[in-house]
Design a protein around this motif. Sequence first.
Motif, short mmCIF file in Angstrom:
data_model
loop_
_atom_site.label_atom_id
_atom_site.label_comp_id
_atom_site.label_asym_id
_atom_site.label_seq_id
_atom_site.Cartn_x
_atom_site.Cartn_y
_atom_site.Cartn_z
N UNK A 347 -1.52 7.00 -15.34
CA UNK A 347 -0.54 6.03 -14.82
C UNK A 347 0.31 6.69 -13.72
N UNK A 348 0.75 7.93 -13.96
CA UNK A 348 1.54 8.65 -12.94
C UNK A 348 0.70 8.86 -11.68
N UNK A 349 -0.58 9.15 -11.86
CA UNK A 349 -1.47 9.34 -10.71
C UNK A 349 -1.58 8.05 -9.89
N UNK A 350 -1.61 6.91 -10.58
CA UNK A 350 -1.62 5.63 -9.88
C UNK A 350 -0.31 5.40 -9.13
N UNK A 351 0.80 5.80 -9.71
CA UNK A 351 2.08 5.69 -9.00
C UNK A 351 2.05 6.50 -7.71
N UNK A 352 1.51 7.72 -7.77
CA UNK A 352 1.42 8.56 -6.59
C UNK A 352 0.50 7.95 -5.54
N UNK A 353 -0.54 7.28 -6.01
CA UNK A 353 -1.54 6.73 -5.11
C UNK A 353 -1.10 5.41 -4.48
N UNK A 354 -0.51 4.56 -5.31
CA UNK A 354 -0.22 3.19 -4.87
C UNK A 354 1.26 3.00 -4.51
N UNK A 355 2.15 3.77 -5.14
CA UNK A 355 3.57 3.66 -4.84
C UNK A 355 4.27 2.54 -5.59
N UNK A 356 3.61 1.96 -6.59
CA UNK A 356 4.23 0.88 -7.36
C UNK A 356 4.68 1.39 -8.72
N UNK A 357 5.63 0.68 -9.34
CA UNK A 357 6.12 1.05 -10.66
C UNK A 357 5.06 0.74 -11.71
#
Length: 446
Positions: A347-357
């Motif tokens: 989930x944190x990796x997705x935050x880094x990739x997409x920039x969404x909460x």
Amino acid sequence: MQLRNLLFMLLILVLCYLSFSIHASVTNPPLSSMDEPILPSENNSPFSQMPTGMEASSPGVSEIRVVHHEDLNKRILVALIVASTLLVSILLFLSCLWIYRSKNSKRSDTKKGQQSQDASKGLSLGPILDKFNPLRMTGKKGSVTVIEYEWLVSATKNFHEDNIIGHGSFGSVYKACFNDHFLAAVKRIHGGGPDAQRGFENEISCLSRIQHQNIVNLLGYCIHGDTRFLVYEMMPNGSLESQLHGPSHGTSLSWQHRMKVALDIARGLEYLHECCTPPVIHRDLKSSNILLSSTFNAKLSDFGLAITGGIHGKNNIKLSGTLGYVAPEYLLDGKLTDKSDVYAFGVVLLELLIGRKPVEKMSPSQCQSIVTWAMPQLTDRSKLPSIVDPAIRDTMDLKHLYQVAAVAVLCVQPEPSYRPLITDVLHSLIPLVPVELGGSLRTTES
């Protein structure tokens, strides 16, 4: 080595002196103890002129010679006693000197070993703890310093609201300025009941024995009435959450720095899962618990919910965590393993990739998770570039983007057995991070 050579030379000198003294006493007896030699007359033959009383005087000469040998034996005995006493004294002195130097050498080796261990951790605690040593402390518990409450009040200016740098589940985090402009972060836990107390004790228990370059350092703690305080090293760039979702909206984090942050998190988790005995499950991994140094080195923090051991079920642990990061099997069945941390990492990796909460409100009564929204697009290479955070869009090699997306998809799989081990994730990320940032990617390759 010098002490050993000195001892050897002294022993040789003493033995040579002893041998020379004895040899001289035997081969050169003192003349004063012997009769004067009888010289023959020039005119008379010694045989013809020998007195008739010579036979009577022969016993006298024999008696003189006996007295000489007794005196010689006494001198040899005295020389032996003196030399032996001198030798024993020298040996005792050198033995004491050798023991003293051995103890000092062991202390020096121990100190060097501790310094080398600190250096291997990526951050030496010496300069930090030296700031505390000359100041006021009330005692120690394990390796964590107990700090006086009045000192914290002074450092935070009586916990002034201008010094608040963050908020936690049970209180606020303050910037504390100690002497010589040394900064630290003070987490203030007020009340909270048994859960807050358990989290406080768990934090001290974990961080007092866990030290790693990607895990935040706990410098001390304080208990004042019903309020408890934890003092950490200062991380100037705050949390990953504030960098991604705060006023800057991720503009301070380039693609390479985001990959470095992901690599640092994976290294910290690998240490918890693979190197700690027993293994540690963080259980509350999220962007707000990932802190960034001035050079964007990422460190895991907040170990209040961490547990040790292998597989845990809902019968022996209380369901805890943050919505959006909690793995499905833990949320539904209370099953907790190291793969639960891997899901949160995804989930944190997705935050880094997409920039969404991780969870966003679609309407007052409806929320959508980043996993549900992104999963169909992560596997579509034509759509993937369009969902990347605008702050880093078109700044990376597409091949690297596809690789990171593939790792994220594996980490957030609903079935725990389909998720990779954090060690496998780590090895997948190392080739995507430049060498100067801790990976193996050469600049010419990017």
